[in-house]
Design a protein around this motif. Sequence first.
Motif, PDB file in Angstrom:
ATOM      1  N   GLN A  17       0.818  -1.211   0.000  1.00 12.45           N
ATOM      2  CA  GLN A  17       0.000   0.000   0.000  1.00 12.45           C
ATOM      3  C   GLN A  17       0.864   1.278   0.000  1.00 12.45           C
ATOM      4  O   GLN A  17       0.389   2.376  -0.297  1.00 12.45           O
ATOM      5  N   LYS A  18       2.090   1.145   0.393  1.00  9.79           N
ATOM      6  CA  LYS A  18       2.968   2.328   0.487  1.00  9.79           C
ATOM      7  C   LYS A  18       3.353   2.814  -0.901  1.00  9.79           C
ATOM      8  O   LYS A  18       3.723   2.020  -1.763  1.00  9.79           O
ATOM      9  N   LYS A  19       3.242   4.142  -1.042  1.00 11.46           N
ATOM     10  CA  LYS A  19       3.498   4.730  -2.345  1.00 11.46           C
ATOM     11  C   LYS A  19       4.827   5.478  -2.375  1.00 11.46           C
ATOM     12  O   LYS A  19       5.437   5.632  -3.426  1.00 11.46           O
ATOM     13  N   ILE A  20       5.184   5.865  -1.242  1.00 10.02           N
ATOM     14  CA  ILE A  20       6.400   6.675  -1.205  1.00 10.02           C
ATOM     15  C   ILE A  20       7.582   5.733  -1.212  1.00 10.02           C
ATOM     16  O   ILE A  20       7.671   4.820  -0.375  1.00 10.02           O
ATOM     17  N   PRO A  21       8.498   5.957  -2.110  1.00  6.88           N
ATOM     18  CA  PRO A  21       9.640   5.053  -2.236  1.00  6.88           C
ATOM     19  C   PRO A  21      10.476   4.982  -0.959  1.00  6.88           C
ATOM     20  O   PRO A  21      10.943   3.891  -0.606  1.00  6.88           O
ATOM     21  N   GLN A  22      10.594   6.148  -0.273  1.00  6.67           N
ATOM     22  CA  GLN A  22      11.433   6.120   0.939  1.00  6.67           C
ATOM     23  C   GLN A  22      10.851   5.162   1.968  1.00  6.67           C
ATOM     24  O   GLN A  22      11.549   4.351   2.568  1.00  6.67           O
ATOM     25  N   ASP A  23       9.569   5.340   2.120  1.00  8.03           N
ATOM     26  CA  ASP A  23       8.893   4.463   3.100  1.00  8.03           C
ATOM     27  C   ASP A  23       9.091   3.004   2.712  1.00  8.03           C
ATOM     28  O   ASP A  23       9.394   2.147   3.561  1.00  8.03           O
TER      29      ASP A  23
END
Lengths: 675, 497
Positions: free
Chosen positions: A71-77
């Motif tokens: 579900q995470k969209k942010i690459p850093q996360d």
Amino acid sequence: MTTVPQKLAKLLLCGTELVTNIQVATDTREINRRVEEEEIKRQRIEKLENEVKTSQDKFDEITAKWEEGKQKKIPQDLWEMLNSQQLHCAGLIEDKNKLISELQQELKTKDDQYVKDLKRQSDDICLLLERMEEQVKNVMKTFRQELHHIEKAFEVERQELLTNNKKKWERALQAHNAKELEYLMNRIKKVEDYERELNRQRIWDCEEYNMIKIKLEQDVQILEQQLQQMKATYQLNQEKLEYNFQVLKKRDEESTVIKSQQKRRINRLNDVLNNLRSKYAKQIKQFQEENQSLTLDYKRLVMQFKELQKAMRHFALIDEKKFREIWLMNEDEAKDLISRAFAVDRIIHTHHLGLPWTEPDFLFLKNVGPLSQQPQKSATQVVEEVLMQTEDEVEEAASDLASYLDLPKQVSAKTTKKILMLLCDESGFLIESKLLSLLLPLEKSECYLLRLDAIFSALGIESEDDLYKLVNFFIKYRAHHLSISQAKPPLQASVQQLSVVSEQEMDMLEEEEETLVKDREQEESLVEEGEQEESPVEQVEQEEEKESPPSPNLIHPNDVLKTLEAFVMGVNKPRELRGPVRVPKVECNDSKDSEYWLALTTVIPPTKQNLWDAFYTALQKYHLVLTQRAKLLMENEALEQQNTELQMLLQQYLDSKINSELQVPPTQVFRMPTK
Amino acid sequence: MQDTVTTPQPSAVSRPSLSTQDKTSTGITGSQPWKPMVTPASVKSKPPTSGNSFYRMRRIIAEDPEWSLAIVPLLTELCIQHIVRNFQNNPILKQLLPEHQQKVLSRLSPDLPLTVTANLIDDEGYWRRCCTQRWPVCYVAQHGGSWKHMFFERHLENLLKHFIPGTTDPAVILDMVPLCRNYVRRLHVDQFLPPVRLPSPPRAVDQSDSGSEGEVEESTTDHYQLGDLVAGLSYLEELDLVYGVKDCGMNFEWNLFLFTYRDCHSLAATIKACLTLKIFRLTRSKVDDDKARILIRSLLDHPVLEELDLSHNLIGDRGARGAAKLLSHSRLRVLNLANNQVRAPGAQSLAHALAHNTSLISLNLRLNCIEDEGGQALAHALHTNKCLTTLHLGGNELSEPTATLLAQVLSTNTTLTSINLSCNHIGLDGGKQLLEGMSDNKTLLEFDLRLSDVAQESEYLIGQALNANREAARQRALNPIQFMSPITADGPENSAG
């Protein structure tokens, strides 16, 4: 010594225990190991399970995070998360690796343990071997020692025995030597004695030997002689025996011949025997058949015989009838002849002699039919009659018959009846009780009749005579005058009278008979005649009753039994004699017949016959004279007639013409003789 | 001779006129002159031969002084030598005289082929030589005291031990059957080789790791099928088998010790068909419950089986239950389940069968784990059993409750002679109770209580009681021989007391 086995057993036991101790120790160690192993195993499994659980949790966490990561969209996360995930995974793998290394460590220690155990086991085995060897050594040693001890003891014993025996032996040897010496001395002495004795004996023997030799030689000679004799006899005997043998041989041959002959004979006889047997069998069959046929014949004959008997009976009846008819015929003829004779006699008397003629009166002339013995009536019949009489009193006709007595004169029917009634009442004890019960429903008279029948059978009264005897006895007993035996003659007389009277009264009573017969019981044809005759008896009796004076006082009922007793005592004796007499009665009958017929022949008495003879001769003479006279008269008449005839002839001749024609006329011739 | 003497007699007899004395005298005189006439004639007829030998002998002696008659062997000896030399081709034995047979047998070589000797020679001496030549250690008593039996049994065992299925020709063993069928009573085979697989090392490693492929593996590791052999041996009584490999050294593999299902089935069929079998042992062969049940099912109602030994295997409760069933369906006398994995339920089922059994005399459950429950059940069974004499319960984790029950059994039972309770946790109280039970018992001869936590005092007293019992038994054994027994029996007891 008793403890030695125990000691040995103990040694063995201890040794085995020592040896098996190792096994036991190993066992315990093994058990301990197993227990520990189990414990460790359990712990390990627990640990592994825990590990599995925790790692599963971790894994679940990681997988959950993957979802999160998507579900995470942010690459850093995402990068962070991936890093953390990587860390987690690494941790998991590390845990697993740790576990693996631990287990490997454990395996290694186990391997070491195994090696150690192996070493230990080898040590144990070494120890075991050592101990076993030691045990074997020990046991061997002790056993050897024991053996040594035993041998030692045995040796000692043996030594003792040896010394003892040696001593004994020596003692015995010494004694033996002494004895030997003694024996030797004795022996020498004895030998000398014997030598002397021997010499003596030798001399004596020599003499004896010579003597015996001579004697024996003589004996030998005698024996040889005997032998010769024996030989001779032997020869003789041999010859004899040979001869005998020959003879026997011959005989044997003969006997064989005879034997064969006998055998042949036996065969032949056997054949004969067989033939005979077959014949015998045949005959048996034949005879059986014959027997059967004969039995059949016999049966048939029996049947025939029966039929014959029937026929005979029939013929007897017919004969009887015929006899009667012939009798009647003959009687009629005889009576006819007698009546003719009487007529002639009367004629002779009246016409020729001129004397008055009286008809002779003979009883037997009135007899019709054959004479026959009236059968004796049985007592019961008589009684029945008596009783019947009293009943039929009303019916009784006032027949005016001649004085006929069935009973003795002094006894009437009524008294008889009374006596019988009395008897019946008093001597009821003679009747059987069964009969009494049967009698109850019957009529009075019948009852009396049956009762009397029973009483008579008990007293032994059978015939009419007996009954009358009884009645008579009763009367006479009371009178005390007469003896018992006197009762007999009047009875017999009465019987004769009965028969005679009955004949006379036959014709008159025929009509009444028929009516009376109906009332009675039907009896056989043979008896009928007797019954016919009885019927008048009753009537006569009844008549007698009225006419005869009343009977004297009857016997007192109390005396009946005494009287009966006396009667039985008195009557029994004569009756015994009576039995055999009955048979000749038939002959008696014949004699009476012949008497009857003889009497018929003597109707004309001899005196009258003589008279007739004389009369006959006289008449013959008279007749002769008369005949002569008649003859003469006849001659006379014939001569007269001749004369007349001759005269007539002469006349004729003389009258004829021829005379004239003749050279010589007969008249002349006639004249010449006449001249 | 006789003819010549008797001829004058008829002539004398034919003259009857002579006296008897004359006759005898003539007879004697007639015979006397004849005799000397005849004897010279017989002497004359002999000389040629005897003279010859004389002549030759003398000449030989003259030529060769060393030659003597003694050296020339007898013809029989020569014949025997010949027979011995050619025994392989032409065996002649039965036709000879007994002493010659003995000589032949004593000289025969032990290397002769069995096809010749097996059914021909019964002599123990010959077979003894054969045995001693082949094996350094020979214990005849194990083989019924017969060297011949021993030779054939050990020979056959040797063949079986080295038989490799697939490579060795089965005819090697089957050819032996007609030769040894009458002499083999006992087969003791302590190794069965598996078939050889050339590419074995790599695969074996792989497959040993994965247990799931064991089934496939098993079919290839079948051992020799005993069926044909056993069917041929008509007197086989004892079968003692170990499915394993000896001396494998560094070539160890687990599947060397596999007792496959096919092996099991064939063995079961074999022992079922062998009706003379009395003793059957299958030890150290990894027999698990299923295999044990297969074997036991084939042994049900066996007519003569007396001993069954399945020690050192992996038999659990189900196998024990099968054994219990066998107890009630056969005449088994000895049952050995030592060093297995029997637990309480198995022991209970065994006890149930034991309670009504009348043939079993020995039961061995050493190194199992029946624990108190099983021990109590067995003790209860011993109350009714009147047959069992030996009971081994060593190393079974037993403790006091079993001991109390066993003590009760000891006071009533009169058949038990040996009990082993070593390596258990009987405890001090249990020891005391057992001692009480022992005080009433007169028949028990052995009672092992080592390493079972029993007080030394009670163990010693129990030992004393056992000693007394043993002594009494010894006297009882002597009784029928000695009639003085009452006196001698009193002596030792007094001394012991």
